[in-house]
Structures are given as structure tokens and as C-alpha cells.
Scaffold this motif. Structure first.
Motif, PDB file in Angstrom:
ATOM      1  N   GLN A  76      -0.901  30.072  -8.245  1.00 39.45           N
ATOM      2  CA  GLN A  76      -0.216  30.631  -6.822  1.00 39.45           C
ATOM      3  C   GLN A  76      -0.415  32.064  -6.609  1.00 39.45           C
ATOM      4  OE1 GLN A  76       4.299  29.595  -6.365  1.00 39.45           O
ATOM      5  NE2 GLN A  76       4.519  28.794  -8.152  1.00 39.45           N
ATOM      6  N   VAL A  77      -0.609  33.151  -8.171  1.00 45.09           N
ATOM      7  CA  VAL A  77      -1.159  34.006  -8.031  1.00 45.09           C
ATOM      8  C   VAL A  77      -2.020  34.592  -7.678  1.00 45.09           C
ATOM      9  CG1 VAL A  77      -1.367  36.194  -9.018  1.00 45.09           C
ATOM     10  CG2 VAL A  77       0.392  34.863  -9.916  1.00 45.09           C
ATOM     11  N   PHE A  78      -3.111  33.703  -7.605  1.00 42.60           N
ATOM     12  CA  PHE A  78      -4.646  33.286  -6.879  1.00 42.60           C
ATOM     13  C   PHE A  78      -4.657  32.931  -5.661  1.00 42.60           C
ATOM     14  CE2 PHE A  78      -6.767  32.991 -11.188  1.00 42.60           C
ATOM     15  CZ  PHE A  78      -8.340  34.043 -10.699  1.00 42.60           C
ATOM     16  N   LEU A 104      -2.166  35.427   1.183  1.00 40.23           N
ATOM     17  CA  LEU A 104      -0.818  37.052   1.358  1.00 40.23           C
ATOM     18  C   LEU A 104       0.408  36.167   1.392  1.00 40.23           C
ATOM     19  CD1 LEU A 104      -3.665  39.577   3.252  1.00 40.23           C
ATOM     20  CD2 LEU A 104      -3.213  38.993   1.150  1.00 40.23           C
ATOM     21  N   GLY A 105       0.468  35.111   0.976  1.00 40.30           N
ATOM     22  CA  GLY A 105       1.480  34.184   1.387  1.00 40.30           C
ATOM     23  C   GLY A 105       2.064  34.617  -0.053  1.00 40.30           C
ATOM     24  N   LYS A 106       3.797  34.410   0.784  1.00 36.27           N
ATOM     25  CA  LYS A 106       4.451  34.052  -0.870  1.00 36.27           C
ATOM     26  C   LYS A 106       4.631  33.415  -1.989  1.00 36.27           C
ATOM     27  CE  LYS A 106       7.906  36.690   2.398  1.00 36.27           C
ATOM     28  NZ  LYS A 106       9.806  36.375   2.955  1.00 36.27           N
ATOM     29  N   VAL A 107       4.861  33.655  -2.698  1.00 40.20           N
ATOM     30  CA  VAL A 107       4.802  33.059  -4.268  1.00 40.20           C
ATOM     31  C   VAL A 107       6.587  32.477  -4.465  1.00 40.20           C
ATOM     32  CG1 VAL A 107       4.741  33.110  -6.354  1.00 40.20           C
ATOM     33  CG2 VAL A 107       3.079  33.744  -4.990  1.00 40.20           C
ATOM     34  N   ASN A 108       6.071  30.997  -4.128  1.00 40.63           N
ATOM     35  CA  ASN A 108       7.215  30.417  -4.840  1.00 40.63           C
ATOM     36  C   ASN A 108       8.030  31.469  -6.358  1.00 40.63           C
ATOM     37  OD1 ASN A 108       7.365  28.970  -2.546  1.00 40.63           O
ATOM     38  ND2 ASN A 108       6.563  27.203  -4.339  1.00 40.63           N
ATOM     39  N   LYS A 109       8.740  30.849  -6.692  1.00 48.20           N
ATOM     40  CA  LYS A 109       9.750  31.510  -7.899  1.00 48.20           C
ATOM     41  C   LYS A 109       8.138  30.816  -9.467  1.00 48.20           C
ATOM     42  CE  LYS A 109      13.650  32.267 -11.395  1.00 48.20           C
ATOM     43  NZ  LYS A 109      14.824  31.676 -11.557  1.00 48.20           N
ATOM     44  N   ARG A 121     -19.373  29.755 -18.729  1.00 46.00           N
ATOM     45  CA  ARG A 121     -20.246  29.055 -18.390  1.00 46.00           C
ATOM     46  C   ARG A 121     -20.206  27.075 -18.747  1.00 46.00           C
ATOM     47  NH1 ARG A 121     -24.493  26.288 -21.579  1.00 46.00           N
ATOM     48  NH2 ARG A 121     -23.120  26.320 -22.709  1.00 46.00           N
ATOM     49  N   GLN A 122     -19.097  27.076 -19.628  1.00 48.62           N
ATOM     50  CA  GLN A 122     -19.109  25.424 -19.873  1.00 48.62           C
ATOM     51  C   GLN A 122     -18.666  24.985 -18.728  1.00 48.62           C
ATOM     52  OE1 GLN A 122     -17.589  24.278 -23.437  1.00 48.62           O
ATOM     53  NE2 GLN A 122     -18.811  24.999 -24.539  1.00 48.62           N
ATOM     54  N   ALA A 123     -17.890  25.649 -18.130  1.00 51.23           N
ATOM     55  CA  ALA A 123     -17.145  25.748 -16.201  1.00 51.23           C
ATOM     56  C   ALA A 123     -18.243  25.222 -15.844  1.00 51.23           C
ATOM     57  CB  ALA A 123     -16.235  26.910 -16.158  1.00 51.23           C
ATOM     58  N   ALA A 124     -19.041  26.113 -15.355  1.00 52.97           N
ATOM     59  CA  ALA A 124     -20.123  26.074 -14.466  1.00 52.97           C
ATOM     60  C   ALA A 124     -20.861  25.418 -14.623  1.00 52.97           C
ATOM     61  CB  ALA A 124     -21.474  27.125 -14.761  1.00 52.97           C
ATOM     62  N   ILE A 125     -21.226  24.372 -16.168  1.00 54.69           N
ATOM     63  CA  ILE A 125     -22.203  23.478 -16.229  1.00 54.69           C
ATOM     64  C   ILE A 125     -21.425  22.063 -16.065  1.00 54.69           C
ATOM     65  CG2 ILE A 125     -23.347  24.403 -16.531  1.00 54.69           C
ATOM     66  CD1 ILE A 125     -23.023  23.757 -19.603  1.00 54.69           C
ATOM     67  N   ALA A 126     -20.038  22.026 -16.570  1.00 56.07           N
ATOM     68  CA  ALA A 126     -19.435  20.439 -16.674  1.00 56.07           C
ATOM     69  C   ALA A 126     -19.194  20.027 -14.905  1.00 56.07           C
ATOM     70  CB  ALA A 126     -17.715  20.380 -17.053  1.00 56.07           C
ATOM     71  N   PRO A 127     -19.506  18.378 -14.831  1.00 57.04           N
ATOM     72  CA  PRO A 127     -19.755  18.122 -14.099  1.00 57.04           C
ATOM     73  C   PRO A 127     -18.330  17.588 -12.842  1.00 57.04           C
ATOM     74  CG  PRO A 127     -20.301  16.951 -15.807  1.00 57.04           C
ATOM     75  CD  PRO A 127     -20.548  17.515 -16.781  1.00 57.04           C
ATOM     76  N   ASP A 128     -16.931  17.752 -13.814  1.00 59.48           N
ATOM     77  CA  ASP A 128     -15.667  17.720 -13.687  1.00 59.48           C
ATOM     78  C   ASP A 128     -14.772  18.684 -13.862  1.00 59.48           C
ATOM     79  OD1 ASP A 128     -16.315  18.260 -16.391  1.00 59.48           O
ATOM     80  OD2 ASP A 128     -14.272  16.585 -17.044  1.00 59.48           O
ATOM     81  N   VAL A 129     -15.772  19.845 -13.661  1.00 61.85           N
ATOM     82  CA  VAL A 129     -15.229  20.844 -13.338  1.00 61.85           C
ATOM     83  C   VAL A 129     -14.863  21.119 -11.560  1.00 61.85           C
ATOM     84  CG1 VAL A 129     -14.927  23.205 -13.300  1.00 61.85           C
ATOM     85  CG2 VAL A 129     -15.345  22.458 -15.681  1.00 61.85           C
ATOM     86  N   LEU A 130     -14.255  21.782 -10.620  1.00 61.30           N
ATOM     87  CA  LEU A 130     -14.270  21.260  -9.734  1.00 61.30           C
ATOM     88  C   LEU A 130     -14.203  22.469  -8.844  1.00 61.30           C
ATOM     89  CD1 LEU A 130     -11.181  18.472  -8.599  1.00 61.30           C
ATOM     90  CD2 LEU A 130     -14.678  17.379  -8.900  1.00 61.30           C
ATOM     91  N   ALA A 131     -13.113  23.329  -9.295  1.00 59.51           N
ATOM     92  CA  ALA A 131     -12.824  24.615  -8.889  1.00 59.51           C
ATOM     93  C   ALA A 131     -12.867  25.720 -10.320  1.00 59.51           C
ATOM     94  CB  ALA A 131     -11.967  25.117  -8.165  1.00 59.51           C
ATOM     95  N   ILE A 132     -13.485  27.367  -9.597  1.00 63.40           N
ATOM     96  CA  ILE A 132     -12.743  27.931 -10.832  1.00 63.40           C
ATOM     97  C   ILE A 132     -12.631  29.461  -9.936  1.00 63.40           C
ATOM     98  CG2 ILE A 132     -13.631  30.213 -12.532  1.00 63.40           C
ATOM     99  CD1 ILE A 132     -16.175  27.765 -12.707  1.00 63.40           C
ATOM    100  N   LYS A 133     -11.767  30.081 -10.351  1.00 56.80           N
ATOM    101  CA  LYS A 133     -11.345  31.133  -9.752  1.00 56.80           C
ATOM    102  C   LYS A 133     -11.212  32.060 -10.716  1.00 56.80           C
ATOM    103  CE  LYS A 133      -8.059  28.195  -6.817  1.00 56.80           C
ATOM    104  NZ  LYS A 133      -8.247  28.986  -5.578  1.00 56.80           N
ATOM    105  N   GLN A 134     -11.009  33.737 -10.620  1.00 56.15           N
ATOM    106  CA  GLN A 134     -11.740  34.731 -11.513  1.00 56.15           C
ATOM    107  C   GLN A 134     -11.323  36.309 -10.981  1.00 56.15           C
ATOM    108  OE1 GLN A 134     -13.709  34.171 -14.174  1.00 56.15           O
ATOM    109  NE2 GLN A 134     -13.013  35.651 -15.014  1.00 56.15           N
TER     110      GLN A 134
END
Length: 696
Positions: A498-500, A506-511, A370-383
């Protein structure tokens, strides 16, 4: 290396070193059912455990037995880990399942119903109805049931109907002529799922302070004649059919996963029949008729003395306001740095924060999004979302973030079993709000529990993460034990990013820096850590592994733990459900102890802890030790590096290992015995102690 005098080196693949997976799952259900007999458990909670054991058995037949039946048609010679053919497994399952069901109804009829009656909670049989109750129930039938019920008289124009999975049905024998002058023999009546299976009589039809209930099946039995004017009812018996409910999606032949899952959902209620439950008083002729209709043998026939679906009795528990007969209410503690009035990101920036649900509230997880959704300095959320529940506050926050112009990406697992329909609706809801929605990876369920928030702080972009062992589901967070970690560790945040990226591109993840991830590094990583403990033991150093999971099945991990035991490593395991590993086998698993905790809360945490020559490594994970988790799912296993936090987890594990009240010990023959306290020994109940400790 230990040597077998006849075979040389001990072969750790021998079938006798393994417990059958399916029978182990049934054994778990027996431990759940044992709580229904446990007089230390509040009475209505005992009824709830009975209902849970019934629902668990439903799913066991819908998925596990159904899978075995399918496998038998494809390759009947396949052997299980413990060397059983599919046919032998089905035979053994039939024996154990029939014993379990017999005990369920014995507990219901001879234990719980009489004890509930002593507390003025009564189930009124038809022959016990008063004149006033009979009149009220007849009116209830005519007004509430009669307009909805649709009986089907069987003839060439009215064939035997398709029976919905796990629905309540009645087979009715008739005499007399129908409206068209023809003799009728049988009819089928299906009770719609919208109808309550237990009806509470109004207060004015019961004695003061008494809760009186009547089963829907009793009402229908009593008044079913109203549905067949001019004919006579000879008999009426309830039955229920369980069907194969596992979705089949051909990963190699689909272009659109959403459409494929939607197509399969339409057929779930009409899969192949795998079990038939019938009223125990039903005549043999009628039973044989039903068996023939469903092409089923008697091994899968269950004659029951009571309602055919015990799970539906859970609805009654909520109707009885008797707090003295339920677990005492508790309010999860809000972490003092994570309240809605505080800046959660500032708290996480100071140090990692660990929550243990349900002892600690899930609210900070919701507040984080919720705080991430309204904070002006949050650019992205991944879930990631696997199971979230209806009207999820987290979903509302994600939608709010997207509408505020933030970049929001959600990975939804459409194939979360029995939540597929809800997740399809959730995906549509998020997409309408301009959220980027992907459905994970075809062929691999996304089971990882991750949330990533990208926040601009001055000239720096910082990743804040929440990683958990359980779902983003506020309701189950009150019932299941799970850990959740908040962190802004740079390397950990980069791993999650990287996992997201892999899940979307669908690309490969670095170590990866710190995470272990299936299907890539989790299995090999755990094996390496077990081998490290083996090396310490061989050097004469103390070596200890503590594992807490829901299931232990995967053969290579089991063999690694056997090798660890042979080397002198102490292995302590807390396994809620399935365990195919056998402890206590001389020369193989002498140093392994396996216990199962059955209590108020469903044990759901997955923890992997390694003593590492005194420098403990503690990992939490979304993954169990099963083939599907290690090779067929996207899972994460994350380190708890803050010494204070991993010391706390070790303390929690120690409580479970000392529990002498709710623990069961697995024996080398595959049976479980409840731990018996030594005389004058202080009782230790881990869940209760954690409630007390984390309340402070």
C-alpha cells in the motif's frame, strides 16, 4: 500532576527545558574529535576521526549555519526551542566552532603529527626537504601541476574570480612588472579538485620503512614563482570558502522535479558565502581584503595553522599499509540461512529473519534482490533508493530483473543531500533498462527503506519484504550499524504494498495493519505508545521506554517523554547526535537517561521499544525524532514481532546501556561527560561485544 509553586502546573514548553539544536550538533562533533585524542584508538584511526570532525563541520556550515543566515534575513525575531534569537544562536555557534577548530589543529600539530613521526609516517615541511626531495618535488610541480594550474592576476580585465565551494585557493602578493609592463599587486590561484592534497614521496627519496608526505599547499608555496615569470612573490597564503550548499526547490512552482534539482545542482558550488578559512600567518591587510571580497564578518573567519581542509587528509590513510595502526580487520558473518547457495525465499517463508549490520553481512540483502531478479515465479519488485553508491549490485540486479520481463518499480529520492547528482544518473540508468522510476512525492522526501518482491507460489501470490533502518548501500553497511528485517507476513506485506502504491499513484492509503508511517501515523502512534506507558506507571506497574536514534528534536515527543518521566516511567535513550531534550531536571526529567555511543561504527539504528506491561513492543524505523522525519518525509516504522528477534534487539540495547567504554552521558546543563568505570568494574564495549557474539 506536578505543580510549580510559582507558575502552577509545570510548563513543559519553557525554553530552559531544551538544548539548542545547533549547539547539540557541535557537541556531537566534539565527541567525535575526542576520539582523535583517545590513545586506546589505533593511531591512523585517530587521524580519521580528526578528518571526520572536519568534514562534519563543513556540512554544518554548508547547511545549518547557511539556513540560520537565510532565516535572519527573512525573520530575525524567530526564536529557537531554547529561546535564542537567530543572532544569539550564530554568536554561540561562532564561539563553539572556533574552539572546535582550534582543538582540531592543536591535536593535528601537537599530538598526531609527532606520534605519526614516531611510527615513521612523516609530514615533511618545506624547510625540512632534503636536496633530493626538493629536486623531486620541483620536477613534480613542473610536470604534474604547472600545466594544470591557472593563476589569475587581478586587474579590471581579470576581476576577482568566483571561488568554488570548499576549494583550495591561494592569494598571492606580487611585485614587479607583468609581460605588458604594468605593476601587479595581487593574484588568485585555485587548485583543481582533481589534484591530490597530500603527495607521497617515492620510496627512493625516503629512508627505508618511512612514509614521507608533503602537503600540496607546501609544494605550491615553494614553486608558485614559476607561474609568474618576471615578477617577485612577496607572499602566498592559502584560503578556503564554504558556501550555502542546501538545494532550494520550490515545491509549489515546479512541473518537473528532475529538472528543478538539476538546475539547483549547477549553482551549489556558488551559493552564498558562510565561512572563510585562512592561513593563520596571513597578514591582517590580506585577511581584511578577503573578508571584504566575501562580505563576511570576523565571526565566520577561521585562522588555521595547517591545511585548510583537514578532511582531505583521509586520502593519506589508505596509502599507509600499517594494519597495526588501524582497526583490526573483520569479516561480517553471513547468516546461516541466507547464503548465496540457499533459497532465500524458502528461509524467509519459515520465519522472519533479522540482520544487524555491519556485524552481520549485507550480502543477503543483495542476494535477496538478485534471486528475485532471476526467479521465474517472481512477477514484480518494488524498491526505494535513497543512497546506494556507485556501481551498486542491487541496481544491477534490478536492471537484470527488468530486462527479464519482470515488473520493476524504483522510488528514487532525488533530494538525498549531496547524493543528488548520483541519484539523477541512477534514475537515467534504470529508465534505460525499462524500470519504472518515480521520484517520490513533491514536498516530502522518501526516506523509507523498503523492498517488496511479489512471488507466485502455486495459486497464491505472496509478498516478501525487506525493511531496514539504513540505506541500500553495501559500503556504508560496513561502517554504519543498521537492522534489516526479512518477512513474508501477509499483513506486513500488504502494508508495504500500500505504501508503494501511494508513492506511485499518490492515492490515499487504507488503514495500515502494522506499519506506522510518516507523515501520517508515526508521530501520533509513538505518542500513543508513550501515553500507554504513562498509564501503566500511574497504575503502579513497571513502565520502561528504550529509544535508540540519531537525533531527538521534535517538541511534542520531548514533552511526552517529560510527562512519562514525571509519571514514573523509566526512559532510557541512546542518541548518537543531536538531543534537544534535557535529562535529570528535577520534577521534569528525573527518570530520563541519555547516552551517546561514539565508536568504530557510526550508530545509525532507530529503535523504539516499550515494555507494555511485560508484553514488549519493539519497532525499528528509518525515522529519527525530528520534525522533518515525522512530518516532512515518507518514513516507516515496522514491528519486530518474532519474540526471538525482539528479545535479541532488547539484548543489543542492553549492551549499549551498559557500555562503560565508549559511552557519554548527557547532563542537564547540555554538556556530555564520558562514562567513568568504577574501580575493578569489567569494561563493556557494546560494538566489540556484538562483533564477538555475531561472529559465532
Amino acid at each position: 500532576m506536578l505543580v510549580d509553586k510559582t507558575d502552577g502546573v509545570i510548563d513543559l514548553q519553557k525554553p530552559e527545558f531544551y538544548i539548542n539544536r545547533e549547539l547539540s550538533l557541535l557537541a556531537f562533533n566534539k565527541r567525535v574529535l575526542a576520539q582523535a585524542r583517545n590513545e586506546a584508538v589505533p593511531l591512523l584511526e585517530r587521524l580519521n576521526y580528526l578528518c571526520i570532525s572536519s568534514s562534519n563541520l563543513d556540512e554544518f556550515y554548508e547547511v545549518r549555519v547557511a539556513s540560520l543566515i537565510q532565516m535572519a534575513d527573512i525573520d530575525p525575531k524567530v526564536l529557537s526551542q531554547d529561546g535564542l534569537t537567530i543572532s544569539a544562536q550564530l554568536d554561540a555557534i561562532a564561539v563553539d566552532a572556533h574552539q572546535l577548530v582550534a582543538e582540531q589543529y592543536q591535536i593535528l600539530n601537537q599530538v598526531l603529527i609527532p606520534e605519526l613521526a614516531k611510527e615513521n609516517i612523516r609530514f615533511i615541511r618545506r624547510n625540512e626537504w632534503t636536496v633530493a626531495q626538493h629536486r623531486w618535488l620541483e620536477n613534480y610541480f613542473n610536470e604534474e601541476l604547472l600545466p594544470i594550474l591557472t593563476p589569475v592576476g587581478l586587474d579590471s580585465a581579470h576581476p576577482f574570480p568566483r571561488i568554488l565551494n570548499k576549494s583550495l585557493n591561494f592569494i598571492i602578493s606580487l611585485t614587479g612588472k607583468d609581460a605588458f609592463g604594468r605593476n601587479r599587486g595581487k593574484a588568485i590561484l585555485q587548485a583543481p579538485r582533481s589534484l591530490a592534497r597530500i603527495v607521497q614521496l617515492p620510496a627512493d627519496e625516503s629512508e627505508s620503512g618511512v612514509h614521507d608526505f608533503v602537503f600540496l599547499s607546501s609544494i605550491i608555496h615553494a614553486f608558485v614563482g614559476e607561474l609568474f615569470n618576471g615578477m617577485t612573490i612577496k607572499s602566498c597564503y592559502q584560503f578556503r570558502v564554504t558556501r550555502n550548499s542546501d538545494l532550494f526547490v520550490d515545491d509549489d512552482a515546479i512541473d518537473d522535479l528532475l529538472l528543478a534539482v538539476q538546475g539547483e545542482l549547477a549553482m551549489r558550488n556558488y551559493g552564498d558565502e558562510v565561512r572563510l578559512e585562512v592561513d593563520a600567518h596571513c597578514p591582517e591587510e590580506t585577511i581584511n581584503y578577503l573578508l571584504d571580497r566575501f562580505d563576511m564578518n570576523r565571526d565566520r573567519l577561521f585562522l588555521v595553522d595547517g591545511p585548510v581542509n583537514l578532511g582531505r587528509m583521509q586520502g593519506m590513510i589508505a596509502l599507509v599499509q600499517r594494519p597495526d595502526l588501524k582497526f583490526s580487520a573483520f569479516k561480517p558473518t553471513i547468516h546461516n540461512e541466507m547464503s548465496a547457495k540457499k533459497d532465500i525465499f524458502l528461509a524467509i517463508k519459515k520465519h522472519d529473519i533479522l540482520l544487524y549490520h555491519p556485524f552481520e553481512s549485507f550480502a543477503p540483502v543483495v542476494e535477496f534482490v538478485r534471486q528475485a531478479a532471476i526467479a521465474p515465479d517472481v512477477l514484480a519488485i518494488k524498491q526505494t533508493l535513497y543512497r546506494t553508491g556507485a556501481d551498486s549490485p542491487i541496481v544491477s540486479a534490478l536492471i537484470k530483473a527488468a530486462r527479464a520481463g519482470k515488473e520493476v518499480t524504483v522510488v528514487i529520492e532525488l533530494r538525498a543531500r549531496f547524493d543528488e547528482k548520483d541519484n539523477i544518473g541512477l534514475a537515467a540508468k534504470l529508465q534505460e533498462a525499462a524500470v519504472h522510476v518515480v521520484y517520490g512525492v513533491v514536498g516530502y522526501k522518501t526516506h523509507a527503506k523498503m523492498c517488496l518482491v511479489l512471488k507466485r507460489e502455486g495459486k497464491e501470490l505472496r509478498n516478501y519484504v525487506h525493511l531496514g533502518t539504513g540505506n541500500y548501500h553495501p559500503k556504508t553497511a560496513l561502517l554504519y550499524t543498521d537492522y534489516g528485517l526479512f518477512s513474508c507476513d501477509k499483513a506486513l506485506g500488504e502494508d508495504v504494498r500500500q505504501v508503494f502504491a501511494q508513492l506511485t499513484s499518490l492515492g490515499k492509503v487504507n488503514k495500515l495493519n502494522k506499519l506506522l508511517q510518516s507523515p501520517f501515523t508515526l508521530h501520533s502512534g509513538l505518542l500513543q505508545k508513550i501515553d500507554r506507558e504513562i498509564n501503566y506507571a500511574r497504575q503502579g506497574k513497571p513502565a520502561l521506554i528504550i529509544i535508540k536514534v540519531n537525533a531527538v528534536v521534535e517538541e511534542q515527543v520531548i514533552q511526552a517523554l517529560y510527562r512519562a518521566s514525571q509519571a514514573g516511567v523509566q526512559v532510557k535513550m541512546i542518541v548518537r547526535g543531536i538531543c534537544c531534550l534535557k535529562p535529570g531536571i528535577p520534577g521534569v526529567s528525573d527518570n530520563i537517561e541519555v547516552r551517546s555511543i561514539i565508536g568504530r561504527f557510526l550508530e545509525h539504528t532507530r529503535i523504539y521499544a516499550f515494555s507494555n506491561d511485560g508484553n514488549w513492543e519493539v519497532y525499528a524505523s528509518s525515522a529519527d525524532l525530528m520534525n522533518r522525519n515525522l512530518f516532512q518525509r515518507v518514513e516507516i516504522c515496522f514491528p519486530i514481532e518474532n519474540k526471538k528477534l525482539h528479545k535479541r534487539i532488547l539484548h543489543d540495547l542492553d549492551l549499549y546501556l551498559k557500555d562503560n567504554t565508549q559511552a557519554w552521558l548527557l547532563q542537564s546543563d547540555g554538556s556530555y561527560n564520558p562514562i567513568e568505570r568504577i574501580e575493578n568494574e569489567q569494561p563493556i564495549q557494546a560494538q566489540t561485544l556484538l562483533l564477538q557474539e555475531l561472529r559465532v
